[in-house]
Motif scaffolding. Structure first.
Motif, mmCIF file in Angstrom:
data_model
loop_
_atom_site.group_PDB
_atom_site.id
_atom_site.type_symbol
_atom_site.label_atom_id
_atom_site.label_comp_id
_atom_site.label_asym_id
_atom_site.label_seq_id
_atom_site.Cartn_x
_atom_site.Cartn_y
_atom_site.Cartn_z
ATOM 1 N N THR A 131 64.819 11.741 -44.900
ATOM 2 C CA THR A 131 65.565 12.855 -44.313
ATOM 3 C C THR A 131 66.714 12.294 -43.473
ATOM 4 N N ASN A 132 67.496 13.170 -42.920
ATOM 5 C CA ASN A 132 68.611 12.739 -42.068
ATOM 6 C C ASN A 132 68.131 12.017 -40.814
ATOM 7 N N ASN A 133 66.879 12.299 -40.419
ATOM 8 C CA ASN A 133 66.321 11.682 -39.217
ATOM 9 C C ASN A 133 65.410 10.499 -39.517
ATOM 10 N N GLY A 134 65.295 10.146 -40.778
ATOM 11 C CA GLY A 134 64.420 9.036 -41.151
ATOM 12 C C GLY A 134 63.367 9.472 -42.156
ATOM 13 N N TRP A 135 62.341 8.641 -42.302
ATOM 14 C CA TRP A 135 61.285 8.908 -43.279
ATOM 15 C C TRP A 135 60.220 9.823 -42.686
ATOM 16 N N VAL A 136 59.703 10.736 -43.531
ATOM 17 C CA VAL A 136 58.703 11.717 -43.098
ATOM 18 C C VAL A 136 57.603 11.771 -44.146
ATOM 19 N N HIS A 137 56.365 11.813 -43.686
ATOM 20 C CA HIS A 137 55.224 12.001 -44.597
ATOM 21 C C HIS A 137 55.440 13.280 -45.399
ATOM 22 N N SER A 138 55.138 13.243 -46.682
ATOM 23 C CA SER A 138 55.437 14.385 -47.550
ATOM 24 C C SER A 138 54.748 15.667 -47.096
ATOM 25 N N LYS A 139 53.536 15.555 -46.528
ATOM 26 C CA LYS A 139 52.829 16.767 -46.107
ATOM 27 C C LYS A 139 53.545 17.434 -44.936
ATOM 28 N N PRO A 152 64.301 1.592 -45.769
ATOM 29 C CA PRO A 152 62.959 1.564 -46.370
ATOM 30 C C PRO A 152 62.180 0.334 -45.906
ATOM 31 N N THR A 153 61.841 0.301 -44.621
ATOM 32 C CA THR A 153 61.171 -0.862 -44.042
ATOM 33 C C THR A 153 59.707 -0.564 -43.748
ATOM 34 N N GLU A 154 58.943 -1.627 -43.582
ATOM 35 C CA GLU A 154 57.524 -1.476 -43.227
ATOM 36 C C GLU A 154 57.378 -0.722 -41.910
ATOM 37 N N GLU A 155 58.232 -1.041 -40.952
ATOM 38 C CA GLU A 155 58.172 -0.383 -39.645
ATOM 39 C C GLU A 155 58.416 1.122 -39.761
ATOM 40 N N ASN A 156 59.416 1.502 -40.537
ATOM 41 C CA ASN A 156 59.739 2.927 -40.681
ATOM 42 C C ASN A 156 58.670 3.671 -41.470
ATOM 43 N N PHE A 157 58.138 3.047 -42.495
ATOM 44 C CA PHE A 157 57.073 3.687 -43.272
ATOM 45 C C PHE A 157 55.820 3.859 -42.416
ATOM 46 N N THR A 158 55.504 2.827 -41.631
ATOM 47 C CA THR A 158 54.329 2.911 -40.746
ATOM 48 C C THR A 158 54.493 4.042 -39.741
ATOM 49 N N ALA A 159 55.673 4.149 -39.157
ATOM 50 C CA ALA A 159 55.921 5.198 -38.169
ATOM 51 C C ALA A 159 55.812 6.583 -38.785
ATOM 52 N N ALA A 160 56.326 6.751 -40.008
ATOM 53 C CA ALA A 160 56.273 8.053 -40.670
ATOM 54 C C ALA A 160 54.842 8.471 -40.969
ATOM 55 N N ILE A 161 54.047 7.526 -41.448
ATOM 56 C CA ILE A 161 52.659 7.851 -41.805
ATOM 57 C C ILE A 161 51.817 8.042 -40.546
ATOM 58 N N GLN A 162 52.057 7.211 -39.527
ATOM 59 C CA GLN A 162 51.310 7.370 -38.274
ATOM 60 C C GLN A 162 51.615 8.711 -37.620
ATOM 61 N N ASN A 163 52.859 9.148 -37.705
ATOM 62 C CA ASN A 163 53.230 10.445 -37.141
ATOM 63 C C ASN A 163 52.417 11.566 -37.777
ATOM 64 N N TYR A 164 52.178 11.454 -39.068
ATOM 65 C CA TYR A 164 51.346 12.467 -39.745
ATOM 66 C C TYR A 164 49.925 12.440 -39.197
ATOM 67 N N TYR A 165 49.339 11.256 -39.075
ATOM 68 C CA TYR A 165 47.949 11.179 -38.599
ATOM 69 C C TYR A 165 47.832 11.545 -37.118
ATOM 70 N N ASP A 166 48.886 11.323 -36.351
ATOM 71 C CA ASP A 166 48.867 11.763 -34.958
ATOM 72 C C ASP A 166 48.778 13.288 -34.866
ATOM 73 N N GLN A 167 49.324 13.962 -35.873
ATOM 74 C CA GLN A 167 49.264 15.423 -35.911
ATOM 75 C C GLN A 167 48.077 15.936 -36.724
ATOM 76 N N SER A 168 47.290 15.022 -37.267
ATOM 77 C CA SER A 168 46.138 15.393 -38.090
ATOM 78 C C SER A 168 44.909 14.635 -37.602
ATOM 79 N N PRO A 169 44.426 14.953 -36.413
ATOM 80 C CA PRO A 169 43.278 14.230 -35.861
ATOM 81 C C PRO A 169 42.000 14.518 -36.643
#
Length: 199
Positions: free
Chosen positions: A184-192, A22-39
């Motif tokens: 998840t088993n692969n790390g943190w994922v945005h809930s949406k 539960p790190t800042e880096e992992n949370f940032t990556a999870a949320i950024q991944n969502y916005y990368d898929q939600s332009p």
């Protein structure tokens, strides 16, 4: 010997860092991944090819937007017995929002032109459990990135689609937001994204 020790140390440090932490880096990556898929996009409530004719109601605003997208190069038009049919060009297809499989969806009239960047994670709640999943609510700061020039240079689109001018005005500005992330088993994922993948 020295090389062996350095490789061992690098492996040890990598082992200490996990995508599930539960790190800042992992949370940032999870949320950024969502916005990368939600332009940043605007949606037209039609499906292309789409015919403008006297039997359908289309506002003058719709007609202006279709004609402008044709002038930009995202649509082409052809005359029919009852009116004019607009279809996506290859360039237009590049700007249409794709589905989770990377394909153009049936509802193919959502045009994307900008993106968001997560610039900081400011806080996160203690991990909780819900429906058998570990989650955390993360507070973060989000910046509106630059938007495509074809949007900024189009007076018609800025006038007829309200959200566009607001997004242009917000370029470079930072706003606060929050989101739930799921472990998840692969790390943190945005809930949406998590619930989209599990429905």
């Amino acid at each position: 010997m020295r090389r062996t020790f350095i490789l061992f140390l690098a492996g040890l440090l990598a082992a200490c860092s996990s995508p599930q932490d539960p790190t800042e880096e992992n949370f940032t990556a999870a949320i950024q991944n969502y916005y990368d898929q939600s332009p940043v996009c605007f949606k037209l409530n039609v499906h292309f090819p789409y015919e403008l004719n006297d039997t359908k109601y289309n506002s003058e605003s719709d007609k202006k937007v279709f004609n402008e997208l044709e002038a930009i190069g995202f649509l082409n038009s052809s005359k029919t017995a009852n009116g004019v049919t607009f279809a996506l060009t290859d360039e237009g297809k590049e700007k249409v929002k794709r589905d989770e499989f990377g394909d153009i969806p049936h509802n193919n009239s959502t045009f994307c032109y900008g993106s968001y960047k997560v610039v900081a994670v400011s806080d996160a709640t203690k991990q909780g459990e819900e429906w058998g999943h570990t989650f955390s609510v993360v507070k973060f700061k989000l910046e509106m990135q630059d938007v495509d020039s074809w949007v900024k240079e189009s007076d018609v689109l800025k006038e007829e689609i309200n959200s566009i001018q607001k997004n242009i005005d917000d370029i470079g500005s930072v706003r606060k937001s929050e989101a739930a992330v799921i472990l998840t088993n692969n790390g943190w994922v945005h809930s949406k994204l998590f619930y989209n993948d599990n429905t």
